[in-house]
Design an enzyme around this catalytic site. Structure first.
Site, PDB file in Angstrom:
ATOM      1  N   GLY A  56      68.606  23.870   1.281  1.00  0.00           N
ATOM      2  CA  GLY A  56      67.605  23.292   0.382  1.00  0.00           C
ATOM      3  C   GLY A  56      68.380  22.552  -0.703  1.00  0.00           C
ATOM      4  NE  ARG A  98      73.101  20.785   5.573  1.00  0.00           N
ATOM      5  CZ  ARG A  98      71.818  21.163   5.572  1.00  0.00           C
ATOM      6  NH1 ARG A  98      71.379  22.058   4.696  1.00  0.00           N
ATOM      7  NH2 ARG A  98      70.969  20.640   6.445  1.00  0.00           N
ATOM      8  CD  GLN A 208      65.228  24.708   8.223  1.00  0.00           C
ATOM      9  OE1 GLN A 208      64.534  24.541   9.226  1.00  0.00           O
ATOM     10  NE2 GLN A 208      66.362  24.060   8.052  1.00  0.00           N
ATOM     11  CG  ASP A 249      67.290  17.253   1.926  1.00  0.00           C
ATOM     12  OD1 ASP A 249      66.167  17.466   2.416  1.00  0.00           O
ATOM     13  OD2 ASP A 249      68.140  18.141   1.743  1.00  0.00           O
ATOM     14  CG  ASN A 259      61.909  16.882   3.303  1.00  0.00           C
ATOM     15  OD1 ASN A 259      62.724  17.560   2.688  1.00  0.00           O
ATOM     16  ND2 ASN A 259      60.788  17.415   3.765  1.00  0.00           N
ATOM     17  CE  LYS A 260      65.615  20.538   7.682  1.00  0.00           C
ATOM     18  NZ  LYS A 260      67.007  20.347   8.150  1.00  0.00           N
TER      19      LYS A 260
HETATM   20  O1  MRU Z   1      68.407  21.723   6.249  1.00  0.00           O
HETATM   21  P1  MRU Z   1      67.773  22.306   5.037  1.00  0.00           P
HETATM   22  O2  MRU Z   1      67.111  23.612   5.279  1.00  0.00           O
HETATM   23  O3  MRU Z   1      68.735  22.352   3.867  1.00  0.00           O
HETATM   24  O4  MRU Z   1      66.645  21.249   4.659  1.00  0.00           O
HETATM   25  C1  MRU Z   1      65.878  21.471   3.512  1.00  0.00           C
HETATM   26  C2  MRU Z   1      64.844  20.441   3.269  1.00  0.00           C
HETATM   27  O5  MRU Z   1      64.716  19.484   4.003  1.00  0.00           O
HETATM   28  C3  MRU Z   1      64.028  20.583   2.020  1.00  0.00           C
HETATM   29  O6  MRU Z   1      62.739  20.106   2.203  1.00  0.00           O
HETATM   30  C4  MRU Z   1      64.698  19.806   0.888  1.00  0.00           C
HETATM   31  O7  MRU Z   1      66.057  20.115   0.786  1.00  0.00           O
HETATM   32  C5  MRU Z   1      64.050  20.059  -0.409  1.00  0.00           C
HETATM   33  S1  MRU Z   1      64.278  21.679  -1.016  1.00  0.00           S
HETATM   34  C6  MRU Z   1      63.481  21.812  -2.500  1.00  0.00           C
END
Ligand code: MRU
Length: 370
Positions: A56, A98, A208, A249, A259-260
């Protein structure tokens, strides 16, 4: 028998001064097991970020800030330039864990800035620089709580009691320090008796939504229903969803948002059904140096996450080609508003996002939110 502690009572990321470690909940084990792990070395911190033990965007930023502080404490020199060289090596290494969430480099840059100011510009001792780094890491953590709460207030004004809210991935407390971003309006609504109905996409391939969002909202007593990723059109077609809140992100200068993976699918479906999609973003996630979504680097992850992980046996033929991007970019045209701690940015985003960043800059003195 000891009562099981609620997941909402744990710190997502914390500093253990005595052990000189960053302590995180290992999110890869949730919801089955709650285990705290102490990260002490650069490799441990890097691995925890890469393997999504801490994940996140905002939580990654806090973990990196605390991580670089922990590592800087181990640099044994009184000479600032020697200290700084080693500090930069650690910074670059952590930054490589990342690529998509801008908060990682944002937090590390912010730590570097205060170190340079104190050690080089003000001639402070290395010991004093380390103390300043500790305070800055704590600031980043505390700020995250305040910022998320304000995102919650601004997001709550966009919905009404009894509304159905759909969310994708986990932009919850587990992705931040408290409240989350996309979940902040939900938690604030919960405090005020809004009675939201929340739909959480399970979010393949790392689940997630199922493992984290459904878990934390359910643990907090929110009315939450879990959906497979391909079910959002069904609930929207039935009129059950009044708004979509998602995290992000990286937000590019024109409002395109990474975003995801799957967020852009939800956005397209929401547009089709006339459901507004709001991206919840601390201003630290807005990256004005990236003009559009096309320039955002999208992380690609191992194919086994799709074919094998979470299954008792592989669910795809051996040797199959797999495409596994961890994020996608939602076009700004599909976004109704970007909810920040300074208000809701609306189209044209090139102007409104610049204003949000300016507000953030004016509100911080020195080390700041840039
Ligand atoms: O791969 P992840 O679990 O780090 O991805 C997280 C997301 O895509 C969240 O939506 C994003 O980081 C925002 S968290 C407030």
């Amino acid at each position: 028998m000891q009562e099981k502690k609620n997941i909402m009572d744990y710190d997502t990321v914390a500093l253990d001064e005595e052990r000189n470690a960053v302590v995180i909940i290992d999110q890869t084990l949730l919801p089955g097991r709650t285990e705290l792990i102490a990260l002490k070395t650069a490799q441990e911190i890097w691995d925890a970020i890469y393997l999504l033990k801490v994940r996140g965007a905002p939580a990654i930023g806090v973990a990196a800030a605390m991580g670089i502080y922990v590592l800087s404490r181990e640099i044994d020199t009184k000479d600032f330039e020697v200290f700084y060289k080693r500090f930069c090596e650690y910074k670059e290494f952590l930054d490589s864990a990342r690529p998509t969430a801008v908060n990682l480099s944002w937090a590390l840059r912010r730590m570097e800035k205060v170190a340079v100011k104190a050690g080089r510009e003000e001639g402070k001792s290395v010991a004093a620089v380390k103390e300043i780094l500790r305070l800055e890491a704590q600031n980043i953590r505390e700020e995250d709580i305040r910022v998320c709460r304000r995102i919650g207030e601004n997001g709550l004004a966009l919905v009404k009691p009894g509304d159905g809210i759909l969310t994708h991935c986990n932009a919850g407390q587990l992705a931040t320090i408290k409240y989350g971003t996309a979940t902040a309006p939900i938690y604030l609504g919960q405090e005020r008796g809004y009675g939201f109905r929340v739909y959480a996409d399970e979010t393949r391939p790392l689940l997630q939504g199922a493992r984290l969002t459904a878990y934390e909202l359910h643990s907090a007593g929110v009315d939450v229903t879990l959906l497979c990723d391909n079910m959002s059109a069904s609930v929207m077609a039935k009129g059950l969803v009044n708004a979509v809140f998602v995290g992000c992100d990286r937000v590019a200068a024109n409002g395109d948002t990474a975003n995801k993976i799957g967020t852009s699918v939800v956005a397209a479906v929401a547009k089709h059904y006339g459901v507004p999609l709001y991206v919840c973003a601390p201003t630290s996630t807005i990256d004005l140096e990236t003009p559009t979504g096309a320039q955002i680097r999208i992380e690609e992850r191992p194919g086994e996450e799709v074919t094998q992980m979470w299954y008792r046996e592989p669910m795809a033929p051996e040797g199959i080609k797999v495409y596994n991007p961890a994020f996608d970019v939602t076009d700004h045209d599909l976004i109704e508003g970007i909810v920040t701690e300074y208000g809701v940015a609306r189209a044209p985003y090139t102007e409104s996002l610049q204003k949000m960043k300016q507000d953030a800059l004016s509100a911080t003195s020195g080390g700041g939110n840039e």
